[in-house]
Design a protein around this motif. Structure first.
Motif, PDB file in Angstrom:
ATOM      1  N   LEU A  90       0.828  -1.207   0.000  1.00  0.00           N
ATOM      2  CA  LEU A  90       0.000   0.000   0.000  1.00  0.00           C
ATOM      3  C   LEU A  90       0.861   1.255   0.000  1.00  0.00           C
ATOM      4  N   ALA A  91       1.938   1.236   0.768  1.00  0.00           N
ATOM      5  CA  ALA A  91       2.848   2.382   0.783  1.00  0.00           C
ATOM      6  C   ALA A  91       3.498   2.564  -0.587  1.00  0.00           C
ATOM      7  N   ASP A  92       3.890   1.466  -1.227  1.00  0.00           N
ATOM      8  CA  ASP A  92       4.472   1.566  -2.568  1.00  0.00           C
ATOM      9  C   ASP A  92       3.469   2.148  -3.559  1.00  0.00           C
ATOM     10  N   GLY A  93       2.229   1.698  -3.490  1.00  0.00           N
ATOM     11  CA  GLY A  93       1.201   2.225  -4.377  1.00  0.00           C
ATOM     12  C   GLY A  93       0.974   3.707  -4.165  1.00  0.00           C
ATOM     13  N   MET A  94       0.983   4.134  -2.904  1.00  0.00           N
ATOM     14  CA  MET A  94       0.795   5.549  -2.605  1.00  0.00           C
ATOM     15  C   MET A  94       1.974   6.374  -3.116  1.00  0.00           C
ATOM     16  N   LEU A  95       3.184   5.854  -2.942  1.00  0.00           N
ATOM     17  CA  LEU A  95       4.361   6.575  -3.424  1.00  0.00           C
ATOM     18  C   LEU A  95       4.382   6.678  -4.945  1.00  0.00           C
ATOM     19  N   VAL A  96       3.959   5.615  -5.638  1.00  0.00           N
ATOM     20  CA  VAL A  96       3.898   5.658  -7.100  1.00  0.00           C
ATOM     21  C   VAL A  96       2.865   6.689  -7.544  1.00  0.00           C
ATOM     22  N   LEU A  97       1.729   6.742  -6.856  1.00  0.00           N
ATOM     23  CA  LEU A  97       0.705   7.723  -7.201  1.00  0.00           C
ATOM     24  C   LEU A  97       1.195   9.151  -6.975  1.00  0.00           C
ATOM     25  N   ILE A  98       1.789   9.402  -5.827  1.00  0.00           N
ATOM     26  CA  ILE A  98       2.306  10.739  -5.533  1.00  0.00           C
ATOM     27  C   ILE A  98       3.422  11.111  -6.512  1.00  0.00           C
ATOM     28  N   GLY A  99       4.322  10.163  -6.759  1.00  0.00           N
ATOM     29  CA  GLY A  99       5.407  10.424  -7.704  1.00  0.00           C
ATOM     30  C   GLY A  99       4.895  10.688  -9.104  1.00  0.00           C
ATOM     31  N   GLY A 100       3.865   9.960  -9.511  1.00  0.00           N
ATOM     32  CA  GLY A 100       3.286  10.191 -10.833  1.00  0.00           C
ATOM     33  C   GLY A 100       2.656  11.562 -10.956  1.00  0.00           C
ATOM     34  N   LEU A 101       1.968  11.989  -9.906  1.00  0.00           N
ATOM     35  CA  LEU A 101       1.393  13.336  -9.929  1.00  0.00           C
ATOM     36  C   LEU A 101       2.480  14.403 -10.006  1.00  0.00           C
ATOM     37  N   LEU A 102       3.565  14.191  -9.283  1.00  0.00           N
ATOM     38  CA  LEU A 102       4.656  15.161  -9.328  1.00  0.00           C
ATOM     39  C   LEU A 102       5.342  15.162 -10.691  1.00  0.00           C
TER      40      LEU A 102
END
Length: 186
Positions: A90-102
């Protein structure tokens, strides 16, 4: 007469205040830094190459999000099928989402931060930082664990309740809202 369902404020109660300086940084400082870096790069390589580099950067970011997001989704699915807590996934998924938005925002500074959040090599650092933020918020708000460190989110050194790092600590018995893993036998 007070309403029993409405929380009452006591004089010494701690209220959570929003850090207004964070808005200043997000909406003033970061855009100014981004504009400065874009102008500096534009002066070195030219305006059209800078625009092309920004577009290529966004395309690279969307491709990476698709690839790493798919991997994170698959890892989450496997963890759930195995019946284990998917906190890492879940943390990896959240980081990928945040990184993608950035990465999709125009600019180079936030793209570097987004790239660090997406890449599997640097993601454990982001996961550790995210776990620390979540554990601090949960333990300070009286949420799950009611002041106790949250197992699996970095609250316990070693990462899990009852692990080697928590030996010697007083054990607490489960309360009425705690989930105790077990098996039903007829």
């Amino acid at each position: 007469m007070s309403d029993p369902l409405r929380p009452t404020r006591t004089r010494g109660a701690r209220t959570r205040r929003f850090p207004w300086w964070l808005l200043l940084v997000a909406f003033v400082v970061v855009p100014l830094v981004e504009i400065y870096v874009i102008v500096q790069i534009g002066q070195v390589i030219g305006a059209w190459w800078t625009i092309l580099l920004l577009v290529a950067d966004s395309l690279l970011g969307s491709w990476l999000v698709k690839r790493e997001g798919g991997r994170a989704w698959e890892a989450l699915r496997v963890a759930l099928q195995q019946g284990r807590m998917p906190h890492k996934e879940l943390a990896d998924g959240m980081l990928v989402l945040i990184g993608g938005l950035l990465m999709l925002t125009p600019g180079f500074v936030l793209d570097v931060v987004g790239l660090l959040a997406i890449l599997p090599v640097t993601r454990p650092l982001g996961r550790r930082a995210l776990a620390g933020v979540i554990a601090r918020r949960l333990t300070s708000s009286g949420g799950p664990g009611m002041g106790f460190p949250v197992a699996g989110f970095g609250g316990f050194p070693g990462g899990a309740a009852g692990g080697p790092a928590s030996q010697g600590r007083a054990r607490r018995s489960p309360g009425p809202d705690d989930v105790v893993p077990g098996e039903v036998v007829d």
